[in-house]
Design a protein around this motif. Sequence first.
Motif: not given
Length: 201
Positions: A28-32, A47-56, A176-178, A180-186
């Motif tokens: 997916g997008s930058s969240t990944i 796991p493998v991280n296959l996110g690519f920035g800005g993706s739709t 205000g978009l991506h 941080n660590k706390m957000g990813h921890d949830i």
Amino acid sequence: MFWYEDEVKRLEQERSKLPYQPKTAFYGSSTITLWESLYEDFKDFSPVNLGFGGSTLAACAWYFERIFAEFNEINSVIIYAGDNDLSNNRHPEEIYLFLFQLFDVIQKRYGTIDCTYVSIKPSPQRWYLNDQVKYTNMIIEKEIKKRGDQLYYIDIYDQYLDDDHRPDSKFFQSDGLHFNKMGHDILRDKLVEHLSALVLQ
């Protein structure tokens, strides 16, 4: 789609560095993409991280065959994308169609494997899209629950709201978009619980 080319080439170069054949793909997008602790957080799931920035979601479906070309043992795909589609003036129904197109190409390649869609998050920067976010999440959740077929929906929306039911800035970077660590921890906690339950099925 040419504007994603550098990011896709990066993924093609990085995939050869993994010391194992991954089982769980995060796509997916930058969240990944920006999830710095992803490999450690999900080490028990190969796991493998296959996110690519800005993706739709449209781009995820378009590039799927190319990005996943060398991964033959995937048994679970976690997808986060959709808010970039909305910010690009795509309608919720279009996002819905792109997601189920992506599910179709995943299952065409791998068979009926576990495919999990993470709901679009509320964010301070894109709060103006909130009604569309909620509607998109709703129609996707409804269809996933109707279809079954090892399709899953993870609702994270409420986790990121404050007491006034607005996006809580403590979970986001200064943009205000991506997350941080706390957000990813949830998100990590939600997905570890989900993936652990899938293993026990």
